[in-house]
Write an enzyme that holds these catalytic residues in place. Structure first.
Site, mmCIF file in Angstrom:
data_model
loop_
_atom_site.group_PDB
_atom_site.id
_atom_site.type_symbol
_atom_site.label_atom_id
_atom_site.label_comp_id
_atom_site.label_asym_id
_atom_site.label_seq_id
_atom_site.Cartn_x
_atom_site.Cartn_y
_atom_site.Cartn_z
ATOM 1 N N GLN A 121 -8.560 -7.602 0.568
ATOM 2 C CA GLN A 121 -8.118 -7.284 -0.790
ATOM 3 C C GLN A 121 -9.280 -6.762 -1.621
ATOM 4 O OE1 GLN A 121 -6.144 -10.831 -2.201
ATOM 5 N NE2 GLN A 121 -4.298 -10.400 -1.021
ATOM 6 N N GLY B 194 -1.117 -11.884 -4.834
ATOM 7 C CA GLY B 194 -2.556 -11.643 -4.878
ATOM 8 C C GLY B 194 -2.904 -10.215 -4.474
ATOM 9 N N ASP C 251 -3.721 -15.456 7.471
ATOM 10 C CA ASP C 251 -2.452 -15.885 6.878
ATOM 11 C C ASP C 251 -1.616 -16.740 7.829
ATOM 12 O OD1 ASP C 251 -2.988 -14.574 4.528
ATOM 13 O OD2 ASP C 251 -1.919 -12.750 5.084
ATOM 14 N N ARG D 286 4.331 -19.720 2.979
ATOM 15 C CA ARG D 286 3.971 -19.941 4.383
ATOM 16 C C ARG D 286 3.939 -21.434 4.736
ATOM 17 N NH1 ARG D 286 3.095 -14.588 5.547
ATOM 18 N NH2 ARG D 286 1.631 -13.475 4.213
ATOM 19 N N SER E 117 -12.846 -10.132 2.934
ATOM 20 C CA SER E 117 -11.573 -10.013 2.230
ATOM 21 C C SER E 117 -11.109 -8.562 2.185
ATOM 22 C CB SER E 117 -11.712 -10.536 0.794
ATOM 23 O OG SER E 117 -10.624 -10.085 0.019
ATOM 24 N N ARG F 217 0.829 -1.215 0.000
ATOM 25 C CA ARG F 217 0.000 0.000 0.000
ATOM 26 C C ARG F 217 0.859 1.260 0.000
ATOM 27 N NH1 ARG F 217 -2.724 -4.246 1.904
ATOM 28 N NH2 ARG F 217 -5.004 -4.292 2.018
HETATM 29 C C1 S3P Z 1 -4.155 -9.058 2.302
HETATM 30 C C2 S3P Z 1 -5.383 -9.594 2.581
HETATM 31 C C3 S3P Z 1 -5.617 -11.037 2.824
HETATM 32 C C4 S3P Z 1 -4.313 -11.777 3.087
HETATM 33 C C5 S3P Z 1 -3.220 -11.370 2.136
HETATM 34 C C6 S3P Z 1 -2.939 -9.885 2.260
HETATM 35 C C7 S3P Z 1 -4.047 -7.609 2.085
HETATM 36 O O1 S3P Z 1 -6.213 -11.602 1.681
HETATM 37 O O2 S3P Z 1 -4.516 -13.167 3.009
HETATM 38 O O3 S3P Z 1 -2.029 -12.087 2.416
HETATM 39 O O4 S3P Z 1 -2.910 -7.072 2.106
HETATM 40 O O5 S3P Z 1 -5.082 -6.954 1.898
HETATM 41 P P1 S3P Z 1 -7.807 -11.684 1.482
HETATM 42 O O6 S3P Z 1 -8.308 -10.312 1.382
HETATM 43 O O7 S3P Z 1 -7.997 -12.459 0.207
HETATM 44 O O8 S3P Z 1 -8.319 -12.435 2.672
#
Ligand code: S3P
Length: 433
Positions: free
Chosen positions: A168, A94, A314, A388, A166, A27
């Site tokens: 993300q 991701g 995580d 992990r 989520s 971010r």
């Molecule tokens: C993250 C959100 C999580 C986490 C990922 C980092 C983030 O994922 O598992 O390692 O930085 O917003 P999800 O939003 O898919 O749960």
């Protein structure tokens, strides 16, 4: 393909500095790039995932200089990104692809987001659907990467009820909302990490948080500010569990982020009986930090409270190792999301536990683990290139009388590049071959 050989060890000690938080590092690059002015980041995670984000923004014309964990970003403002010449390769990350799709859906130019084999199998419809509702035009490979985003759309604000908890997806929609006409609101079914909201506020953007709903109005601007990245609790978790299960241990993890949306692992380990204490709690740049001391612990199996699942999402590979060393049974349910992480973390962990002779039962949305002893491994453990999983089985060596071999550990570089050095400096015996 690289491999860990983790030899038996019993003692863990020292004051350890865990690298910077991955979520905040991503971010810092994204929001620093979109800010007006120069952002100086310290404690940046020099892992491959965060570097994928950094390179992608450089490819969109942002001047970003890095010296070790210090990064200087010359922000271009919300509308200053340039057309990248090639598809943006986000590797294993991701967070990069999901958050950036929100930003790129609103740009004047077209873009293509690609990733490695693991990322190319992960679901993206969860971000494509709300972005389409906002007016974005995105093509995917049946809901998976590559994502082809057609620029030049004008987005409109939406009220989105997240179907899964989520961060993300929440962040993707809020970032698109910066560009949208009117208000964009996201409602989450359970609290998820809130770094996007905190950092946007820190950069002067008005984010209105009311219970489980976050809203912002498009058309504002971000003003650069210094960002200090705290140590990543998700990386620290391996050392918390390691110290709990090691017969002789006393370690302190310095300056770890204890944002309340991330501390599920501390609560779970405490419920299991961990000898874990926090001290020197302080606030830096809108995030809470503490030093965490952990000593050898007599762990007991528990039913993991469902409310803690998104707050420890995580950390379950490490928690499963703790459960394997606990007295009695640990039961996890409500954690289906683990199946769509860098690997299917329920199945891949269960397969590795089988190899170490730990009784377990796989559930659709979780696992039951019967605590006991690690036996002589019956074969090499396959991490499926999941960072992990590799680190979780490496720390099991603190309670195993035999060397544990783990295949496909290359991706430890995505989140914890100095894991082996730090683990060995504290008393473990891990070699990478
Ligand atoms: C993250 C959100 C999580 C986490 C990922 C980092 C983030 O994922 O598992 O390692 O930085 O917003 P999800 O939003 O898919 O749960």
């Amino acid at each position: 393909m690289s491999k860990f050989i983790a030899k038996p060890a019993t003692t863990l000690s020292g004051e350890l500095k865990i690298p910077g938080d991955k979520s905040i590092s991503h971010r810092s690059i994204m929001l620093g790039s979109l800010s007006e002015g120069v952002t100086k980041v310290s404690g940046f995670l020099e892992g491959e995932d965060a570097l994928s984000t950094l390179k992608a923004f450089q490819a969109m014309g942002v001047k970003i200089e890095r010296e070790d964990d210090n990064v200087t970003i010359h922000g271009v403002g919300i509308h200053g990104l340039k057309n990248p010449e090639k598809p943006l390769d986000l590797g294993n990350s991701g967070t990069s692809i999901r958050l950036m799709s929100g930003i790129l859906a609103a740009q004047a130019f077209d873009s293509e987001l690609v990733g490695d084999e693991s990322l190319s199998k992960r679901p993206m419809d969860r971000v494509i659907n709300p972005l389409k509702d906002m007016g974005a035009v995105i093509q995917s490979n049946d809901g998976k990467p590559p994502l082809k985003i057609t620029g030049g759309q004008s987005l409109k604000g939406i009220h989105y009820d997240l179907p899964v908890a989520s961060a993300q997806v929440k962040s993707c929609v809020l970032l698109a909302g910066l560009y949208a006409d009117g208000d964009t609101c996201v409602t989450e079914p359970a609290p998820t990490r809130d770094h996007t909201e905190r950092m946007l506020k820190g950069l002067g953007y008005d984010v209105r948080v009311n219970d489980n709903q976050m809203c912002l109005t498009g058309g504002g601007k971000l003003s650069a500010t210094a960002i200090q990245v705290p140590s990543d609790i998700s990386s620290a978790a391996f050392f918390m569990v390691a110290a709990c299960i090691a017969p002789k241990s006393d370690i302190t993890l310095m300056g770890v982020n204890i944002n309340p949306t991330r501390t599920g692992v501390i609560d779970i380990l405490k419920l299991m009986g961990a000898n874990l204490t926090l001290s020197n709690e302080r606030e830096i740049g809108g995030e809470l930090l503490a030093d965490i001391r952990i000593k050898s612990s007599e762990l007991k199996g528990i039913q993991i409270p469902k409310a803690l699942v998104p707050l420890a999402i995580d950390e379950f590979p490490a928690v499963f190792i703790a459960a394997s060393c606990a007295q009695g049974e640990t039961i996890l349910t409500g954690a289906k999301e683990l199946r769509v992480k860098e690997s299917d973390r329920i199945q891949v962990m269960a397969d590795g536990l089988d190899i170490l002779g730990v009784k377990n039962e796989v559930l659709d949305d979780g696992i039951k683990i019967q605590g006991g002893e690690f036996k002589e491994p019956t074969s090499i453990i396959e991490s499926h290139h999941d960072h992990r999983i590799s680190m979780a089985f490496a720390i099991a060596s603190l309670r195993c009388a035999y060397p544990i071999e783990i295949n496909g550990v290359d991706n430890v570089m995505t989140s914890f590049p100095n894991f082996v050095d730090l683990a060995n400096s504290a008393g473990m015996d891990i070699t990478e071959v």
